[in-house]
Design an enzyme around this catalytic site. Structure first.
Site, mmCIF file in Angstrom:
data_model
loop_
_atom_site.group_PDB
_atom_site.id
_atom_site.type_symbol
_atom_site.label_atom_id
_atom_site.label_comp_id
_atom_site.label_asym_id
_atom_site.label_seq_id
_atom_site.Cartn_x
_atom_site.Cartn_y
_atom_site.Cartn_z
ATOM 1 C CG ASP A 96 -1.976 -1.142 1.145
ATOM 2 O OD1 ASP A 96 -1.902 -1.978 0.216
ATOM 3 O OD2 ASP A 96 -2.838 -1.222 2.052
ATOM 4 C CE LYS A 141 -3.995 -4.321 1.214
ATOM 5 N NZ LYS A 141 -4.778 -3.321 1.934
ATOM 6 C CB CYS A 174 -2.063 -3.047 5.135
ATOM 7 S SG CYS A 174 -3.799 -2.530 5.050
HETATM 8 C C1 VGL Z 1 -4.642 0.526 5.777
HETATM 9 C C2 VGL Z 1 -6.171 1.479 7.178
HETATM 10 C C3 VGL Z 1 -7.162 1.310 6.231
HETATM 11 C C4 VGL Z 1 -3.225 0.117 5.540
HETATM 12 C C5 VGL Z 1 -5.609 0.353 4.829
HETATM 13 O O1 VGL Z 1 -2.790 0.053 4.379
HETATM 14 O O2 VGL Z 1 -2.520 -0.135 6.537
HETATM 15 N N1 VGL Z 1 -4.921 1.070 6.946
HETATM 16 N N2 VGL Z 1 -6.875 0.731 5.057
#
Ligand code: VGL
Ligand code: ZN
Length: 283
Positions: free
Chosen positions: A29, A150, A195
């Site tokens: 991410d 995802k 994540c």
């Molecule tokens: C994430 C919060 C919400 C992450 C993703 O990538 O850690 N955190 N969605």
């Protein structure tokens, strides 16, 4: 005798080589949404970019595959505080699901609850096909890299790059790693306490030798770091800094014989073992 020794040496060499670890770099991410100016910017998040790009260039020969994950949400995703009246960002609520993994909503009293999932509510972030959801232009994405998305099931969150938070469905991550013969993974990116944490836990659970690269990740909540690292260590995940990767992945590149016996033998190595025994007794 000399010939025998030479043949046995090469057979054993081939046998051990077939147990070499194969390493993947997982970049979780690193998207505009989690970077400075993004919708869910992680404090100091931008600092991971240089660290990850350095890992890539420095360990180019040791990294067989790089996989980027991408948080990829519906505009009305269940993890968004905006979808829950009276709730605000970072509130934690309980979500309920039936046996099929379908969300039970309060206006359906007939829904039989099978699963309860605690859900942190987030600002709207990483919405599908927005600039915000793009992987940072400063990440070096190369030919052969894989992107795994995802979080596109609107009613369940997905922190891990492998499974959603209910374990109802999986991404293509495990298949991609398996298909490439990967045995160990280096997990980096954002965010440390969500994540990257969940991806590391699932990688370990699936049997990958898992390295959580501490200096290549940053948390949403600094206060979570201690618990996250302690939990990962207790599960057998290696928590290391990127400067130590070389020591670890070179040292474990050749698995020991105990691992061999426990591991399910691949056809290649069984064949090499057979040839070794055969040659030993026949020459
Ligand atoms: C994430 C919060 C919400 C992450 C993703 O990538 O850690 N955190 N969605
Ligand atoms: Zn998200």
């Amino acid at each position: 005798m000399f010939l025998k020794a030479v043949v046995v040496f090469f057979c054993v060499f081939g046998f051990v080589r077939s147990y070499e670890a194969k390493t993947a770099l997982i970049v979780v991410d690193v998207q505009n949404c989690f970077l400075y100016g993004g919708t869910l910017a992680v404090g100091h998040g931008n600092e991971v970019i240089a660290v990850i790009n350095n890992i890539r260039s420095h360990y180019d020969k040791l990294i067989a595959l790089t996989v980027f994950t991408q948080d990829w949400h519906c505009w009305n995703h269940v993890s968004f505080a905006s979808q829950h009246s009276g709730k605000k960002d970072y509130d934690v609520i309980n979500l309920t699901y039936n046996d099929k993994g379908e969300l039970c909503t309060s206006n359906d009293p007939r829904c039989v609850v099978k699963y309860n999932i605690s859900q942190t509510l987030w600002p709207d972030h990483c919405v599908i096909n927005t600039t915000d959801a793009k992987i940072s232009a400063n990440m070096s994405i190369q030919q052969g890299d894989v992107i795994v998305q995802k979080g596109y099931h609107c009613q369940v969150d997905s922190y891990s790059g492998f499974y959603d938070n209910g374990g109802f469905s999986h991404t293509e991550m495990n298949d991609v790693l398996k298909k490439n013969g990967i045995t160990q993974v280096l997990v980096t990116g954002l965010a440390l306490d969500f994540c990257v944490y969940y991806t590391s836990k699932d990688a370990k659970k699936l049997g990958y030798d898992t390295f959580f690269i501490l200096d290549a990740t940053r948390p949403v909540f600094e206060s979570n770091v201690k618990n996250v690292t302690a939990d990962l260590l207790s599960k057998g995940v290696h928590v290391i800094n990127s400067t130590d990767i070389g020591d670890y992945i070179r040292a474990s590149a050749t698995r020991d014989i105990g691992d061999y016996i426990r591991a399910s033998a691949t056809r290649a190595s069984s064949f090499t073992a057979l040839v070794t025994v055969f040659v030993y007794f026949c020459i």
